[in-house]
Each structure stands twice: as structure tokens, then as C-alpha cells.
Design a protein around this motif. Structure first.
Motif, PDB file in Angstrom:
ATOM      1  N   LEU A  90     -58.505   0.283  65.853  1.00 53.55           N
ATOM      2  CA  LEU A  90     -58.337   0.681  64.459  1.00 53.55           C
ATOM      3  C   LEU A  90     -59.617   1.277  63.888  1.00 53.55           C
ATOM      4  O   LEU A  90     -59.573   2.186  63.052  1.00 53.55           O
ATOM      5  CB  LEU A  90     -57.921  -0.536  63.627  1.00 53.55           C
ATOM      6  CG  LEU A  90     -57.757  -0.324  62.118  1.00 53.55           C
ATOM      7  CD1 LEU A  90     -56.552   0.559  61.842  1.00 53.55           C
ATOM      8  CD2 LEU A  90     -57.616  -1.656  61.397  1.00 53.55           C
ATOM      9  N   PHE A 112     -56.022   3.773  69.662  1.00 45.23           N
ATOM     10  CA  PHE A 112     -54.990   3.024  68.933  1.00 45.23           C
ATOM     11  C   PHE A 112     -53.604   3.571  69.246  1.00 45.23           C
ATOM     12  O   PHE A 112     -52.647   2.817  69.427  1.00 45.23           O
ATOM     13  CB  PHE A 112     -55.276   3.107  67.432  1.00 45.23           C
ATOM     14  CG  PHE A 112     -54.405   2.231  66.581  1.00 45.23           C
ATOM     15  CD1 PHE A 112     -54.742   0.912  66.353  1.00 45.23           C
ATOM     16  CD2 PHE A 112     -53.257   2.739  65.987  1.00 45.23           C
ATOM     17  CE1 PHE A 112     -53.942   0.094  65.564  1.00 45.23           C
ATOM     18  CE2 PHE A 112     -52.458   1.938  65.193  1.00 45.23           C
ATOM     19  CZ  PHE A 112     -52.795   0.607  64.979  1.00 45.23           C
ATOM     20  N   SER A 113     -53.493   4.888  69.311  1.00 46.90           N
ATOM     21  CA  SER A 113     -52.185   5.516  69.539  1.00 46.90           C
ATOM     22  C   SER A 113     -51.667   5.302  70.955  1.00 46.90           C
ATOM     23  O   SER A 113     -50.486   5.539  71.226  1.00 46.90           O
ATOM     24  CB  SER A 113     -52.264   7.018  69.247  1.00 46.90           C
ATOM     25  OG  SER A 113     -53.228   7.637  70.082  1.00 46.90           O
ATOM     26  N   ASP A 162     -54.416  10.258  67.659  1.00 41.66           N
ATOM     27  CA  ASP A 162     -55.256   9.441  66.784  1.00 41.66           C
ATOM     28  C   ASP A 162     -55.614  10.203  65.508  1.00 41.66           C
ATOM     29  O   ASP A 162     -55.647   9.622  64.418  1.00 41.66           O
ATOM     30  CB  ASP A 162     -56.537   9.008  67.515  1.00 41.66           C
ATOM     31  CG  ASP A 162     -56.365   7.666  68.221  1.00 41.66           C
ATOM     32  OD1 ASP A 162     -55.239   7.140  68.230  1.00 41.66           O
ATOM     33  OD2 ASP A 162     -57.364   7.135  68.761  1.00 41.66           O
ATOM     34  N   GLN A 219     -45.647  -3.310  70.525  1.00 38.50           N
ATOM     35  CA  GLN A 219     -46.368  -4.095  69.508  1.00 38.50           C
ATOM     36  C   GLN A 219     -46.365  -3.355  68.167  1.00 38.50           C
ATOM     37  O   GLN A 219     -47.375  -3.268  67.469  1.00 38.50           O
ATOM     38  CB  GLN A 219     -47.807  -4.388  69.960  1.00 38.50           C
ATOM     39  CG  GLN A 219     -47.945  -5.002  71.334  1.00 38.50           C
ATOM     40  CD  GLN A 219     -47.222  -6.337  71.497  1.00 38.50           C
ATOM     41  OE1 GLN A 219     -46.484  -6.760  70.613  1.00 38.50           O
ATOM     42  NE2 GLN A 219     -47.420  -6.991  72.617  1.00 38.50           N
ATOM     43  N   ASP A 220     -45.206  -2.841  67.778  1.00 40.32           N
ATOM     44  CA  ASP A 220     -45.103  -2.011  66.571  1.00 40.32           C
ATOM     45  C   ASP A 220     -45.419  -2.783  65.298  1.00 40.32           C
ATOM     46  O   ASP A 220     -46.025  -2.238  64.371  1.00 40.32           O
ATOM     47  CB  ASP A 220     -43.699  -1.399  66.470  1.00 40.32           C
ATOM     48  CG  ASP A 220     -43.425  -0.403  67.587  1.00 40.32           C
ATOM     49  OD1 ASP A 220     -44.392   0.202  68.080  1.00 40.32           O
ATOM     50  OD2 ASP A 220     -42.253  -0.229  67.964  1.00 40.32           O
ATOM     51  N   ALA A 242     -56.039  -3.566  69.873  1.00 36.52           N
ATOM     52  CA  ALA A 242     -55.502  -2.860  68.700  1.00 36.52           C
ATOM     53  C   ALA A 242     -56.478  -2.918  67.530  1.00 36.52           C
ATOM     54  O   ALA A 242     -56.693  -1.923  66.834  1.00 36.52           O
ATOM     55  CB  ALA A 242     -54.162  -3.468  68.296  1.00 36.52           C
ATOM     56  N   LYS A 280     -49.247  -3.084  64.924  1.00 43.52           N
ATOM     57  CA  LYS A 280     -49.885  -1.818  64.562  1.00 43.52           C
ATOM     58  C   LYS A 280     -49.571  -1.447  63.114  1.00 43.52           C
ATOM     59  O   LYS A 280     -50.439  -0.968  62.383  1.00 43.52           O
ATOM     60  CB  LYS A 280     -49.419  -0.715  65.523  1.00 43.52           C
ATOM     61  CG  LYS A 280     -49.931  -0.892  66.951  1.00 43.52           C
ATOM     62  CD  LYS A 280     -49.636   0.301  67.831  1.00 43.52           C
ATOM     63  CE  LYS A 280     -48.170   0.409  68.157  1.00 43.52           C
ATOM     64  NZ  LYS A 280     -47.885   1.479  69.140  1.00 43.52           N
ATOM     65  N   ARG A 281     -48.344  -1.690  62.694  1.00 43.12           N
ATOM     66  CA  ARG A 281     -47.957  -1.373  61.316  1.00 43.12           C
ATOM     67  C   ARG A 281     -48.750  -2.228  60.325  1.00 43.12           C
ATOM     68  O   ARG A 281     -49.221  -1.735  59.298  1.00 43.12           O
ATOM     69  CB  ARG A 281     -46.465  -1.595  61.133  1.00 43.12           C
ATOM     70  CG  ARG A 281     -45.952  -1.253  59.738  1.00 43.12           C
ATOM     71  CD  ARG A 281     -44.448  -1.417  59.669  1.00 43.12           C
ATOM     72  NE  ARG A 281     -44.043  -2.778  59.968  1.00 43.12           N
ATOM     73  CZ  ARG A 281     -42.806  -3.130  60.343  1.00 43.12           C
ATOM     74  NH1 ARG A 281     -41.880  -2.202  60.480  1.00 43.12           N
ATOM     75  NH2 ARG A 281     -42.509  -4.381  60.586  1.00 43.12           N
TER      76      ARG A 281
END
Length: 338
Positions: A48, A6-7, A236, A12-13, A44, A16-17
Motif C-alpha cells: 500500500l 499491491f495490484s 499500480d 483477498q479482495d 498487502a 485490499k478494499r
């Protein structure tokens, strides 16, 4: 094959948020990720799963019931009164394929036991496996209407009821709904769209360094997945620790009255239907504050999460050709500049 970290996802902030917020507080209501093909949507969401801290579950329970929550227990746990043995299991992230039958989704008669032992037994479906976890639907806008209706019922009640072949079974099915898709391939039904707490738009990066970084990381991952994942293991773990701390911090975070008032004013300015917009804004801003370690929920948290929480709740305006994201940004500027 090892899941892409994920990290390690570039840019694509907002997406992810939103996923991290849903992991901190499942009551937010799920995440819808719409955008171009090949922008990391599925990557993504699957990444997760590796970040989620393990949860306590009853040993042998096919529904992953919480041993500390006797209310709403499943038929399996109801047969075990008193203290039940527990163990730590990964939070389930279950894929719902487009071609899945209704029996595969909700569960059905266990034919093997029926034929060999002559017993009527229930074989749990995907909704049972997703209980207390995430249900992921790729190309959610192409999902069959009868499955959409089914998901709406279960998502609203948190209980899956199966009545067929002489069976009558009710079991818990509380999950975070996560969907992805391409808007060019069809729109999502309004009833299902409203069930998602957050809606995120992802686009293809247009700057050269970002595109090069994406290609370089993906190539390194495909050439040696284990080595690549090992290089992002520490990052991660840091995110996982933030998730754990945020969940512990969340119950003690209150939303100030002035922040609630700001949320209500914004929704009034945008003309959103009902009060789900305010509720989602409050929950997502609080989850974001918890994840970032803030002591209170501020206007800044509200402003940053407003596009994701409100862009899919706007009525169509034939006199306004601007997109929903632009309308939310404009309303934020107008309301909070006062």
C-alpha cells in the motif's frame, strides 16, 4: 528489495478494499487484518505504501507537518512563524516492532547532543515518524500491554506527550493504525480492538487455480523483482490515480438520510455498543463510493462494507455459536429484506 506490487496480490479482495478505504479517508480509524499465516497480510500492507500519493510537508520538519495547517503545529514549526517552505514527500508507513522500547516509540532525550554539546534535545520516536501516515504493527495481538495503553492515548488525542529527563515535549501524532495477526496466537485487548475502524478476516485460498496463481506470482517476483514489478507498474498507477480522485471527491459526497437510517437499523439489530458502528459504516461507505466514482452513497455500498465495519463490535452471545461474520450477514439479510 523492491516491494511486491499491491495490484499483483491475488484474491483477498476484502482486505485490499479495506486498506484502500483507509487510504481514502484516514478518519475511518485504521484496519485490523486477522487470519492464517502466509496469506499476504504483511505483503498487502507494505504494498500500500507504494500506492499512496505524495503529501506536502514543511522542509526540515521531523514530524512532516502540513504547511497549510498552522493549527496544532509541532515545536519545530512553531519556531518558524510566517510562510514555511514545503516539499512533496512520500506518506510515511512506519513499522512498530514487537520488541520496541517505550523510548523508541514515543521519543527520548538525544544522548549524543546531551553528551557532546551539553544540550537537552528531543529525539523523535516512531510516533513522530508516523504522523500523517500509517503505523503498522505485525502480530498486534502480541504487543506489550504498556505499549497498547500508550497507543490508545495517542490514537484518541492525536498528540504525543513526553515528560522525562527534564524534557517536556508535545507534538502531533495523527496516524492510521494498521495491524495484522493470527488469532490462534492470542486475542486482542477489547480497548485496542475498538480503535480499529475496520476488521478483516483473511483465509488460505481453497481453490486450485488461485493457489497456483499465488505461487506462480511469488516465484516470478523472487526470481526477478524489478521485471515483475515493472509488469504491474501500470496497474499500480491506475489505483494511485483512483486514490487521488477519491480524496478530491470525498468532501462533496453526502450520505442520504435513508442510508443513515439503514446503518442505524443494522446496528440496532446487531446490538452494537455505542454509536461508533454507525459512524464507521457512514465513513467507510462514503469512502468506498468516492473510490468507485459514485455520485451518492447507496445501500449497496453499506451492505458490502458492513462485515468489515461491524464484525469486531459485536457482543459475545453464548446462545449463538455462529461467528461474527455470519451474524452480520444474517442481520443484513433480515434488516434489508424488509
Amino acid at each position: 528489495m523492491t516491494t511486491f506490487p499491491f495490484s499483483a496480490i491475488v484474491a483477498q479482495d476484502e482486505m485490499k478494499r479495506a486498506l484502500l478505504i483507509a487510504a481514502v479517508d484516514p478518519s475511518v480509524g485504521g484496519v485490523l487484518v486477522f487470519g492464517d499465516r502466509g496469506t499476504g497480510k504483511s505483503t498487502a500492507i507494505r504494498g500500500l505504501a507504494a500506492l499512496l500519493p505524495k503529501m506536502k510537508a514543511v522542509v526540515g520538519c521531523p514530524y512532516g507537518c502540513d504547511p497549510g495547517q498552522p493549527a496544532g503545529q509541532c515545536p519545530h514549526c512553531a519556531k518558524q512563524p510566517g510562510k514555511r517552505k514545503a516539499h512533496l514527500v512520500p506518506v510515511p508507513v512506519v513499522d512498530l516492532p514487537l520488541g520496541a522500547t517505550e523510548d523508541r516509540v514515543v521519543g527520548a532525550l538525544d544522548l549524543e547532543r546531551a553528551l557532546t554539546l551539553g544540550e537537552k534535545a528531543f529525539e523523535p520516536g516512531l510516533l513522530a515518524r508516523a504522523n500523517r501516515g500509517f503505523l503498522y504493527i505485525d502480530e498486534v495481538n502480541l504487543l506489550d500491554d504498556h505499549l497498547v495503553d500508550l497507543l490508545l492515548d495517542v490514537a484518541a488525542s492525536g498528540v504525543n506527550t513526553v515528560e522525562r529527563e527534564g524534557l517536556s515535549v508535545r507534538h502531533p501524532a495523527r496516524f492510521v493504525l494498521v495491524g495484522s495477526g493470527n488469532p490462534e496466537e492470542g486475542e486482542l485487548r477489547p480497548q485496542l480492538l475498538d480503535r480499529f475502524g475496520l476488521a478483516v478476516e483473511v483465509t488460505t485460498p481453497t481453490d486450485l487455480p488461485t493457489r497456483i496463481d499465488v505461487v506462480r506470482r511469488r516465484d516470478a517476483y523472487e526470481r526477478d523483482p524489478e521485471k515483475f514489478c515493472a509488469s504491474y507498474e501500470a496497474a499500480d498507477r491506475t489505483i494511485q490515480a483512483q486514490l487521488t480522485a477519491a480524496r478530491a471527491r470525498l468532501p462533496g459526497l453526502d450520505v442520504p438520510d435513508e442510508t443513515l437510517e439503514s446503518a442505524a437499523r443494522l446496528c440496532l439489530a446487531l446490538g452494537t455498543d455505542g454509536l461508533r458502528g454507525e459512524l464507521t459504516l457512514m465513513r467507510t461507505a462514503r469512502a468506498l463510493a468516492a473510490f468507485e466514482g459514485a455520485e451518492t452513497v447507496s445501500l449497496d455500498h453499506l451492505v458490502r462494507i458492513a462485515p468489515s465495519a461491524l464484525r469486531h463490535r459485536l457482543r459475545r452471545n453464548p446462545l449463538d455459536e455462529s461467528g461474527s461474520t455470519a451474524r452480520v450477514a444474517r442481520a443484513v439479510a433480515e434488516v434489508f429484506s424488509q
